[in-house]
Scaffold this motif. Structure first.
Motif, PDB file in Angstrom:
ATOM      1  N   ARG A 157       0.845  -1.207   0.000  1.00 17.18           N
ATOM      2  CA  ARG A 157       0.000   0.000   0.000  1.00 17.18           C
ATOM      3  C   ARG A 157       0.880   1.257   0.000  1.00 17.18           C
ATOM      4  O   ARG A 157       0.579   2.246  -0.668  1.00 17.18           O
ATOM      5  N   ALA A 177      -7.164   7.387  -1.394  1.00 18.98           N
ATOM      6  CA  ALA A 177      -7.531   6.472  -2.469  1.00 18.98           C
ATOM      7  C   ALA A 177      -7.086   5.046  -2.168  1.00 18.98           C
ATOM      8  O   ALA A 177      -7.867   4.096  -2.304  1.00 18.98           O
ATOM      9  N   VAL A 178      -5.842   4.884  -1.727  1.00 21.51           N
ATOM     10  CA  VAL A 178      -5.325   3.547  -1.409  1.00 21.51           C
ATOM     11  C   VAL A 178      -6.070   2.969  -0.207  1.00 21.51           C
ATOM     12  O   VAL A 178      -6.390   1.779  -0.161  1.00 21.51           O
ATOM     13  N   SER A 180      -9.069   3.402   0.465  1.00 22.43           N
ATOM     14  CA  SER A 180     -10.442   3.046   0.075  1.00 22.43           C
ATOM     15  C   SER A 180     -10.532   1.657  -0.544  1.00 22.43           C
ATOM     16  O   SER A 180     -11.625   1.130  -0.728  1.00 22.43           O
ATOM     17  N   VAL A 181      -9.375   1.072  -0.867  1.00 20.81           N
ATOM     18  CA  VAL A 181      -9.369  -0.268  -1.468  1.00 20.81           C
ATOM     19  C   VAL A 181      -9.497  -1.307  -0.354  1.00 20.81           C
ATOM     20  O   VAL A 181      -8.603  -1.420   0.488  1.00 20.81           O
ATOM     21  N   TYR A 191      -2.986  -2.157  -6.372  1.00 11.51           N
ATOM     22  CA  TYR A 191      -3.544  -1.112  -5.519  1.00 11.51           C
ATOM     23  C   TYR A 191      -3.658   0.204  -6.298  1.00 11.51           C
ATOM     24  O   TYR A 191      -4.630   0.951  -6.150  1.00 11.51           O
ATOM     25  N   LYS A 194      -6.687   0.053  -8.748  1.00 15.11           N
ATOM     26  CA  LYS A 194      -7.957   0.196  -8.042  1.00 15.11           C
ATOM     27  C   LYS A 194      -8.131   1.607  -7.466  1.00 15.11           C
ATOM     28  O   LYS A 194      -9.225   2.153  -7.415  1.00 15.11           O
ATOM     29  N   SER A 195      -7.025   2.191  -7.015  1.00 17.47           N
ATOM     30  CA  SER A 195      -7.078   3.536  -6.439  1.00 17.47           C
ATOM     31  C   SER A 195      -7.407   4.575  -7.496  1.00 17.47           C
ATOM     32  O   SER A 195      -8.104   5.563  -7.230  1.00 17.47           O
TER      33      SER A 195
END
Length: 200
Positions: A157, A177-178, A180-181, A191, A194-195
């Motif tokens: 992360r 953002a990270v 939120s994964v 990561y 997805k972010s």
């Protein structure tokens, strides 16, 4: 020997940043995953307060954005079993004040979340430093309510956060953002992908 470096931020590589001084010398400086030095962009002038490790097989510099971080790091490495790499892993758990708050609260479990830090070493850190550190009050949150592991700055992360900041996002945006994964055990690249969906 080298107590601080001031120069141009060149790039990030494998847990370290490269700083070019006005003399044209590029220094590789290891930093924690949560260091604010990582928010710098290429060409920015930065100052890193450093600890220099000298061993038979080489030398290494460990850098911090302020003297508070450097002082805490130097306290950590006085603990038996905590070398510079382990000290940096603990520093990657959060801000210096968060880490000091956790130590002052006697929260060995949170310290043990640092990469390469076992339960016994974490307990030794608490035992030896609990009465030596003093954390400022946390705004809006009780000190024992702060868990360093909640900071999305460690492991894969952490690498993803750094990657996003190099793409132009602020550290705060990248961490949000990270964070939120929900998936665990992904690679830094996964990561990031997805972010970006969260950011775009």
């Amino acid at each position: 020997m080298i107590r601080f470096l001031r120069g141009e931020y060149l790039y990030y590589e494998s847990g370290a940043i490269v700083i070019e001084t006005r003399a044209g010398i590029g220094f590789r400086v290891f930093v924690s995953d949560t260091s604010s030095l990582l928010t710098a962009r290429e060409g920015d002038e930065i100052t890193a307060y450093t600890y220099m490790q000298v061993k038979e097989d080489g030398m290494a510099l460990y850098g911090f954005a302020d003297t508070e971080g450097l002082a805490l790091f130097e306290q950590l490495i006085t603990v038996k079993g905590v070398g510079p790499k382990a000290g940096l892993a603990i520093m990657s758990l959060g801000t210096p004040n968060q880490i000091k708050g956790v130590i002052a609260a006697g929260d060995a479990a949170s310290i043990a979340m640092a990469q390469g830090i076992g339960k016994k070493t974490a307990e030794r850190v608490i035992l030896e430093l609990k009465d030596k550190v003093s954390a400022l009050p946390f705004e809006g949150v009780e000190p024992d309510g702060i868990a360093p592991a909640a900071v999305p700055g460690t492991g894969e992360r952490g690498e993803a956060v750094v990657a996003l900041t190099t793409l132009g996002y602020t550290k705060k945006e990248a961490e949000a953002a990270v964070g939120s994964v929900p998936d665990e055990g992904l690679t830094a690249e996964e990561y990031v992908k997805k972010s970006l969906k969260f950011l775009l």
